[in-house]
Design an enzyme around this catalytic site. Structure first.
Site, short mmCIF file in Angstrom:
data_model
loop_
_atom_site.label_atom_id
_atom_site.label_comp_id
_atom_site.label_asym_id
_atom_site.label_seq_id
_atom_site.Cartn_x
_atom_site.Cartn_y
_atom_site.Cartn_z
N TRP A 157 0.80 -1.23 0.00
CA TRP A 157 0.00 0.00 0.00
C TRP A 157 0.84 1.28 0.00
O TRP A 157 0.29 2.36 -0.13
CB TRP A 157 -0.91 0.00 1.24
CG TRP A 157 -0.14 -0.34 2.49
CD1 TRP A 157 -0.06 -1.58 3.07
CD2 TRP A 157 0.68 0.52 3.28
NE1 TRP A 157 0.77 -1.53 4.17
CE2 TRP A 157 1.24 -0.25 4.32
CE3 TRP A 157 1.00 1.88 3.22
CZ2 TRP A 157 2.10 0.29 5.28
CZ3 TRP A 157 1.86 2.41 4.16
CH2 TRP A 157 2.41 1.61 5.18
N ASN A 158 2.17 1.18 0.18
CA ASN A 158 2.90 2.44 0.38
C ASN A 158 3.18 3.21 -0.91
O ASN A 158 3.34 4.43 -0.88
CB ASN A 158 4.18 2.23 1.21
CG ASN A 158 5.12 1.22 0.61
OD1 ASN A 158 4.78 0.57 -0.38
ND2 ASN A 158 6.28 1.08 1.20
N PRO A 182 -3.31 -5.86 -5.96
CA PRO A 182 -2.82 -4.76 -5.12
C PRO A 182 -3.20 -4.99 -3.66
O PRO A 182 -3.96 -5.92 -3.36
CB PRO A 182 -3.58 -3.55 -5.68
CG PRO A 182 -4.85 -4.12 -6.21
CD PRO A 182 -4.53 -5.53 -6.68
N GLY A 234 6.51 -6.63 -0.23
CA GLY A 234 5.80 -6.56 1.05
C GLY A 234 6.69 -7.03 2.18
O GLY A 234 7.93 -6.96 2.08
N SER A 235 6.08 -7.55 3.21
CA SER A 235 6.83 -7.91 4.41
C SER A 235 7.64 -9.19 4.20
O SER A 235 7.27 -10.06 3.39
CB SER A 235 5.87 -8.10 5.58
OG SER A 235 4.95 -9.13 5.27
N GLU A 256 10.70 -8.41 -3.09
CA GLU A 256 11.22 -7.17 -2.49
C GLU A 256 10.64 -7.11 -1.09
O GLU A 256 9.47 -6.78 -0.92
CB GLU A 256 10.76 -5.95 -3.29
CG GLU A 256 11.33 -5.86 -4.67
CD GLU A 256 12.79 -5.47 -4.69
OE1 GLU A 256 13.33 -5.10 -3.62
OE2 GLU A 256 13.40 -5.59 -5.76
N LEU A 257 11.46 -7.43 -0.10
CA LEU A 257 10.92 -7.58 1.26
C LEU A 257 11.38 -6.43 2.17
O LEU A 257 11.82 -5.40 1.70
CB LEU A 257 11.31 -8.95 1.80
CG LEU A 257 10.97 -10.10 0.83
CD1 LEU A 257 11.42 -11.43 1.38
CD2 LEU A 257 9.48 -10.14 0.51
N CYS A 290 10.28 1.11 2.32
CA CYS A 290 11.29 0.12 2.71
C CYS A 290 12.70 0.67 2.54
O CYS A 290 13.65 0.05 3.03
CB CYS A 290 11.10 -1.17 1.93
SG CYS A 290 11.00 -0.89 0.18
N GLU A 390 11.74 -2.61 11.64
CA GLU A 390 11.49 -1.45 10.80
C GLU A 390 10.32 -0.67 11.38
O GLU A 390 9.22 -1.21 11.51
CB GLU A 390 11.15 -1.97 9.40
CG GLU A 390 11.42 -1.02 8.30
CD GLU A 390 11.20 -1.64 6.93
OE1 GLU A 390 11.65 -1.05 5.96
OE2 GLU A 390 10.56 -2.71 6.82
P1 ADP Z 1 2.42 -4.71 4.82
O1 ADP Z 1 2.74 -5.11 6.22
O2 ADP Z 1 3.30 -3.68 4.26
O3 ADP Z 1 0.96 -4.48 4.55
P2 ADP Z 1 2.18 -7.31 3.69
O4 ADP Z 1 3.31 -8.21 3.37
O5 ADP Z 1 1.23 -7.70 4.77
O6 ADP Z 1 2.88 -5.94 3.96
O7 ADP Z 1 1.31 -7.01 2.42
C1 ADP Z 1 1.86 -6.80 1.14
C2 ADP Z 1 0.94 -7.43 0.12
O8 ADP Z 1 0.87 -8.82 0.40
C3 ADP Z 1 -0.49 -6.92 0.13
O9 ADP Z 1 -0.98 -6.90 -1.20
C4 ADP Z 1 -1.22 -7.99 0.93
O10 ADP Z 1 -2.60 -8.09 0.60
C5 ADP Z 1 -0.49 -9.22 0.46
N1 ADP Z 1 -0.59 -10.38 1.36
C6 ADP Z 1 -0.69 -10.40 2.70
N2 ADP Z 1 -0.75 -11.68 3.15
C7 ADP Z 1 -0.70 -12.48 2.06
C8 ADP Z 1 -0.71 -13.90 1.84
N3 ADP Z 1 -0.78 -14.76 2.85
N4 ADP Z 1 -0.63 -14.34 0.57
C9 ADP Z 1 -0.54 -13.50 -0.46
N5 ADP Z 1 -0.51 -12.16 -0.33
C10 ADP Z 1 -0.60 -11.66 0.91
#
Ligand code: ADP
Length: 486
Positions: A157-158, A182, A234-235, A256-257, A290, A390
Site C-alpha cells: 500500500w505504500n 494490489p 511486502g513484508s 522485495e521484502l 522500505c 522497521e
Molecule cells: P504490509 O505489512 O506492508 O501491509 P504485507 O506483506 O502484509 O505488507 O502485504 C503486502 C501485500 O501482500 C499486500 O498486497 C497484501 O494483501 C499481500 N498479502 C498479505 N498476506 C498475504 C498472503 N498470505 N498471501 C498473499 N498475499 C498476501
C-alpha cells in the site's frame, strides 16, 4: 476527499480477459477502502477470492500462446507512460485519498511510475535475440529471451501506483501476461490504472486485476501451473510464506521484502548536507517506505551537533491530511501501523533513549486518522526494538559509534539488506566501507532511493531478484538457447 464521481473510478470490479467484470449481486463479499486521514469510507468494492484469481490466470495463460511482437510491446509501454502524464492530477488525488501521502509526493509517484514504463520501452532491445560470435561444435548459437509465462504480481500500500509500475512495465516489456493483486488497503490506484489500460487495446488476458482474499489469491499464484513468475513486494513474513508455498512448483521468485536501512554519518561528512538528505529520505510517505532510514549511526564526536541540526528540522515539519496544501507528513496507513510505531518509541524511551523532539503521540480515537508526531530519538542502543524492527513511521533513531569497524558492524547487524546510506568526506573511506555494507542499494553522500534505470533489490532477508534496469526485465523471461547445425 470524495471519489464518487471520479471518472477514472467509473469501474470498480476486477478486470480479466480484457474487460471489467459485471457488478456482483448484493450477497457478494465486499471490501471497504478508507481515507487514512479521516477514517471516512472512500469506496465499497467487491472482494474476490481463489475462483476469480484462477479465472484471471487462465485468461492470461491463453494470452501466453500468442506473444505480442516487440514493437507492439514498446507501443503499449509508451502509451501507458503518456496516460500517466495526461491523468497526473486525478491519479495523484486517488493516491493521496487512499494512502494519505501529501499531494506533492503523490504527483511525484505518478511521474516515477510513468518513468518505469518509459524506461522499459527504451530498454526493450536488450531482449532481442543474441547471436553468439563464436561457432562452438560447428553450430550457430542464438539466445532468445522468451516470455516466462503468466506473472502473478502482489503489491503493498505504500506506493499504490509505483510498486505495480515496476512489475507491470517489466512484465509487459518481456511479453509476460500478468495478474495484479494490489493491497486491499489501496486498490483504487490500481483500478484507475486499469481504466487507463482498458483504452489501450491490449490483447485480452495480457493484463488482469483481482483483490480481496489475499492468502487465497496468493495460493493460486503459488500453485497454478500456468504462473511461472511470482513477484511480490511486502513484508519478509509474507514473502517467506509465499516462497515456501511456491517452492514445490518451481516458480521464479522476485521478492522485495523488508529493510532496516542504516544511515552512516562519519565525522568527516558535510553535516548540513547529511541532515538535508536524511530529511528527504526518512519522511517520504511519513516514513513508510522500505528504503526509509531506520537507524541513523553517527560518529560520536559529531553526534551532538548532528542531533541538534536534525531536531530543528524535524520539529518544523507540518503534519496533516495529505490533501491539505503545505502538509509534509500525512497519517500512518492504519491503526496497526500507528500501534507499531508507538510500541517501538515506548520501548526505546523505557530503555533510556531520549526524545530530542516529538515523543509518544496520543492514540487516535477509534476510526479516526492515525497521525504520529515526527520524532527524533537520541542515544538509541542495539538492544532496543527500534534498532531491529522497521518502524515504518516518522521516527528517527540516533545511535552513536566510534570508528569505521563499529560503524560497519552496527550497520550490518540486521537480517535485512535492502538500502543503506553512507556519508563521508573521505573517498578512501568510502572505498573501504562500501564493499563491507551488505545492502543491495547504497546512497553515497545521498539519501536517494531507486530509479527505473538501475537494478534495485535486497540482499539477505530483504529478498531475491531485482527491479529496474535490464536486470528487472530479465526476471520475466526464460532464456532459450538454440544451437543450429547449419
Ligand atoms: P504490509 O505489512 O506492508 O501491509 P504485507 O506483506 O502484509 O505488507 O502485504 C503486502 C501485500 O501482500 C499486500 O498486497 C497484501 O494483501 C499481500 N498479502 C498479505 N498476506 C498475504 C498472503 N498470505 N498471501 C498473499 N498475499 C498476501
Amino acid at each position: 476527499m470524495r471519489l464518487e464521481d471520479e471518472p477514472l473510478l467509473a469501474h470498480r470490479t476486477a478486470y480479466l480477459a480484457g474487460a471489467f467484470l459485471p457488478e456482483p449481486d448484493d450477497e457478494a463479499r465486499t471490501l471497504e477502502v478508507r481515507d487514512p486521514a479521516s477514517g471516512a469510507r472512500l469506496a465499497r468494492l467487491p472482494s474476490y477470492g481463489a475462483e476469480t484469481a484462477r479465472a484471471a490466470v487462465e485468461a492470461a495463460a491463453e494470452a501466453v500462446e500468442s506473444p505480442a511482437p516487440l514493437e507492439a510491446r514498446r507501443g503499449w509501454l509508451l502509451a501507458i507512460a503518456e496516460a500517466h502524464a495526461t491523468h497526473r492530477e486525478p491519479l495523484a488525488r486517488i493516491l493521496t485519498a487512499e494512502n494519505g501521502k501529501p499531494l506533492v509526493e503523490a504527483r511525484g509517484e505518478v511521474d516515477y511510475a510513468a518513468a518505469f514504463y518509459r524506461d522499459a520501452a527504451g530498454r526493450l532491445d536488450a531482449l532481442a535475440p543474441r547471436r553468439l560470435s563464436e561457432r562452438p561444435r560447428d553450430h550457430g548459437w542464438t539466445v532468445h529471451a522468451r516470455p516466462a509465462g503468466v506473472a502473478g504480481l502482489i503489491t503493498p500500500w505504500n506506493f499504490p501506483l509505483a510498486m505495480h509500475a515496476k512489475k507491470v512495465s517489466a512484465a509487459l516489456a518481456a511479453g509476460a501476461p500478468f495478474v495484479l493483486k494490489p493491497s486491499e488497503l489501496t486498490p483504487l490506484s490500481a483500478l484507475a490504472f486499469f481504466q487507463l489500460l482498458d483504452g489501450l487495446g491490449l490483447p485480452p488476458g495480457t493484463a488482469s486485476l483481482v483483490w480481496g482474499d489475499a492468502p487465497a489469491i496468493g495460493e493460486v499464484f503459488c500453485t497454478h501451473p500456468a504462473v511461472r513468475v511470482l513477484s511480490f513486494t511486502g513484508s519478509t513474513e509474507v514473502g517467506r510464506r509465499l516462497a515456501t508455498a511456491a517452492a514445490p512448483h518451481m516458480k521464479r521468485l522476485a521478492l522485495e521484502l523488508g529493510g532496516n536501512a542504516p544511515f552512516l554519518v562519519f565525522a568527516d561528512a558535510d553535516l548540513d548536507s547529511a541532515v538535508a538528505q536524511l530529511m528527504g529520505n526518512k519522511f517520504r510517505c511519513s516514513g513508510q517506505t522500505c528504503v526509509c532510514t531506520n537507524r541513523v549511526l553517527v560518529e560520536a564526536s559529531v553526534a551532538e551537533a548532528f542531533a541538534e541540526k536534525l531536531a530543528a528540522r524535524v520539529g518544523a515539519l507540518r503534519v496533516g491530511p495529505g490533501a491539505e496544501a503545505g502538509v509534509q507528513i500525512g497519517p500512518l496507513i492504519d491503526r496497526r501501523g500507528f500501534d507499531k510505531v508507538h510500541r517501538l518509541v515506548a520501548d526505546a524511551l523505557d530503555r533510556g533513549a531520549t526524545a530530542r523532539v516529538g515523543g509518544l503521540s496520543a492514540a487516535p480515537d477509534a476510526g479516526a486518522g492515525c497521525f504520529f508526531t515526527p520524532t527524533v530519538l537520541d542515544r538509541v542502543t542495539p538492544d532496543m526494538a527500534i534498532a531491529r524492527e522497521e518502524a515504518f513511521g516518522p521516527v528517527v533513531a540516533l545511535t552513536r559509534f566510534d570508528g569505521e569497524d563499529e560503524a560497519v558492524r552496527l550497520a550490518n547487524a540486521t537480517e535485512h539488506g535492502l538500502a543503506a546510506y553512507l556519508f563521508t568526506g573521505d573517498p578512501a573511506r568510502a572505498e573501504r566501507v562500501l564493499p563491507r555494507l551488505r545492502f543491495g542499494h547504497v546512497g553515497l553522500n545521498s539519501g536517494t532511493g531507486p530509479t527505473p534505470e538501475a537494478p534495485f533489490g535486497g540482499m539477505k532477508m530483504s529478498g531475491l531478484g531485482r527491479e529496474g534496469g535490464i536486470e528487472g526485465l530479465l526476471e520475466y523471461v526464460e532464456l532459450q538457447t538454440v544451437a543450429e547445425r547449419d
